[in-house]
Design an enzyme around this catalytic site. Sequence first.
Site, PDB file in Angstrom:
ATOM      1  N   HIS A  34     -52.547 -70.342 -34.226  1.00  0.00           N
ATOM      2  CA  HIS A  34     -51.567 -70.747 -35.240  1.00  0.00           C
ATOM      3  C   HIS A  34     -50.183 -70.789 -34.596  1.00  0.00           C
ATOM      4  O   HIS A  34     -49.908 -70.057 -33.642  1.00  0.00           O
ATOM      5  CB  HIS A  34     -51.586 -69.759 -36.411  1.00  0.00           C
ATOM      6  CG  HIS A  34     -50.780 -70.243 -37.575  1.00  0.00           C
ATOM      7  ND1 HIS A  34     -49.414 -70.067 -37.656  1.00  0.00           N
ATOM      8  CD2 HIS A  34     -51.139 -70.931 -38.685  1.00  0.00           C
ATOM      9  CE1 HIS A  34     -48.978 -70.629 -38.777  1.00  0.00           C
ATOM     10  NE2 HIS A  34     -49.999 -71.151 -39.425  1.00  0.00           N
ATOM     11  N   GLU A  89     -50.183 -79.009 -37.411  1.00  0.00           N
ATOM     12  CA  GLU A  89     -49.041 -78.547 -38.216  1.00  0.00           C
ATOM     13  C   GLU A  89     -47.769 -78.645 -37.381  1.00  0.00           C
ATOM     14  O   GLU A  89     -47.601 -77.852 -36.437  1.00  0.00           O
ATOM     15  CB  GLU A  89     -49.211 -77.070 -38.597  1.00  0.00           C
ATOM     16  CG  GLU A  89     -50.427 -76.729 -39.398  1.00  0.00           C
ATOM     17  CD  GLU A  89     -50.330 -75.325 -39.990  1.00  0.00           C
ATOM     18  OE1 GLU A  89     -50.508 -75.194 -41.188  1.00  0.00           O
ATOM     19  OE2 GLU A  89     -50.050 -74.365 -39.239  1.00  0.00           O
TER      20      GLU A  89
HETATM   21  O1  G3P Z   1     -50.990 -71.939 -41.906  1.00  0.00           O
HETATM   22  C1  G3P Z   1     -50.344 -72.698 -42.870  1.00  0.00           C
HETATM   23  C2  G3P Z   1     -48.950 -72.930 -42.519  1.00  0.00           C
HETATM   24  O2  G3P Z   1     -48.493 -72.670 -41.275  1.00  0.00           O
HETATM   25  C3  G3P Z   1     -48.216 -73.898 -43.323  1.00  0.00           C
HETATM   26  O3  G3P Z   1     -47.361 -73.096 -44.038  1.00  0.00           O
HETATM   27  O4  G3P Z   1     -45.899 -72.501 -45.853  1.00  0.00           O
HETATM   28  O5  G3P Z   1     -45.731 -74.751 -44.805  1.00  0.00           O
HETATM   29  O6  G3P Z   1     -47.689 -74.194 -46.235  1.00  0.00           O
HETATM   30  P1  G3P Z   1     -46.631 -73.691 -45.306  1.00  0.00           P
END
Ligand code: G3P
Length: 220
Positions: A92, A139
């Site tokens: 992550h 992400e």
């Molecule tokens: O692991 C999920 C994450 O990193 C995204 O976080 O708060 O943007 O949904 P968020």
Amino acid sequence: MNKPIVVVNFKTYESAQGFSAENLAKIMEGIQTSARLVAAVSSFDLSSVVRAAPELEVWCQHLDPIVYGSNTGFLHPLTAIERGARGTLINHAEHKVGVNHISKLTEIIPEEFVLCACAADVPEAKILSSFGPAFVAVEPPELIGGDVSVTSVDPAIVSGTVEAVNGVSNVGVLCGAGIKNGKDVIKAIELGASGVLLASGVTKSNNPEAALMDLVSLID
Ligand code: G3P
């Protein structure tokens, strides 16, 4: 087609730790949906969450590639499995590891254990897909925890990851960062993703049940 997957990363949000983790897991377990809902919980909370919400799929947020023995403070995969984890996030953005870590982990975990390797961009997603995880979650770090969804701000990173990963394997792609509602989830699916990975849309909501229902509301 596989069910769309919605993974809620509990991180260390106060609303999703300890007893609150159990409560949030019970809320997730009670959501009526055809989506596959998953809670990625703190290792401290793994056993109690699995006990509190036995029907819910529960993952860890990180594991170390170690076997039984002298490994003080490390997170041992087989113990996580014994305690009810059915999968884990790895790499992550908030807990990066090297490719060696991921490669060794794949040698230790059983085939049915779900590995979701997180990537910051398309090239990293492509590299991680070569280890054959069940999912690669892309992400963009700068959007994590923000108010705008990756699916609106950077749809190309989602479709680009789907294209890059499909080229080398049949690994599923998740996308995350700023995902808040059902429209974001549907957009992710339209872009070719198998689902989403999110946190603050649920963990910082005043009404997590309503947030979860909204997230899955447009999934058939
Ligand atoms: O692991 C999920 C994450 O990193 C995204 O976080 O708060 O943007 O949904 P968020």
